[in-house]
Design a protein around this motif. Structure first.
Motif: not given
Length: 164
Positions: A75, A92, A96, A118
């Motif tokens: 992510e 988070y 991450a 994002r």
């Protein structure tokens, strides 16, 4: 243990990158340096800023963003002064990746446009253009670690010859 990744895209100032490297080493975050960079990795200013923490650092180098994205999944969160979302209002997850752009221009606009939801910003007054890059990274790192309860980090100190 949770994994936090810091991605510096085309950093230009070796002292900033050295400071970020030290933050990553002290917190266990992985550092990803995406080129082209404005200095060489053996730059004395880079090494001096990181001091003697280089042996604690998990660092990977990439030729460019295409090389980075071909080799990494997770992510992604993009720190920029152009974002609407506040960095501390985002959750988070483990693994991450926090992205930070070069000192003079930030992250590429097309990358930000492709990842609008994002993108996150660190609040500051209107008159300020931006925070120092290494300070921004430290704020992002410690916000993620705060959310995770500071895993594997020492949370107490001790004065010499005194007990708390």
């Amino acid at each position: 243990m949770a994994t936090l990744n810091i991605v510096m895209v085309e950093p230009e100032i070796p002292q900033n990158t050295g400071n970020v490297a030290r933050t990553c080493a002290a917190t266990g975050a992985r550092l990803h340096l995406v080129g082209p960079m404005g200095f060489t990795i053996d730059d004395k200013k880079l090494k001096r800023a990181g001091l003697d923490y280089w042996h604690l650092l998990d660092i990977t180098y990439y030729e460019n963003l295409e090389d980075f994205f071909a080799k990494n999944k997770g992510e992604f969160f993009f720190f920029t002064t152009k974002a609407l979302n506040t960095h501390s209002f985002v959750s988070y997850p483990d693994n991450a990746y926090l992205f930070f752009g070069k000192e003079t221009k930030g992250l590429p606009e097309e990358l930000l446009l492709q990842n609008r939801d994002r993108c996150v910003r660190i609040p500051m007054i209107d008159e300020a253009r931006s925070l120092n890059l290494s300070n921004s990274v430290a704020i992002g790192v410690y916000e993620a670690l705060r959310q995770w309860g500071y895993p594997s980090l020492q949370n107490k100190g001790q004065l010499h010859n005194h007990n708390w």
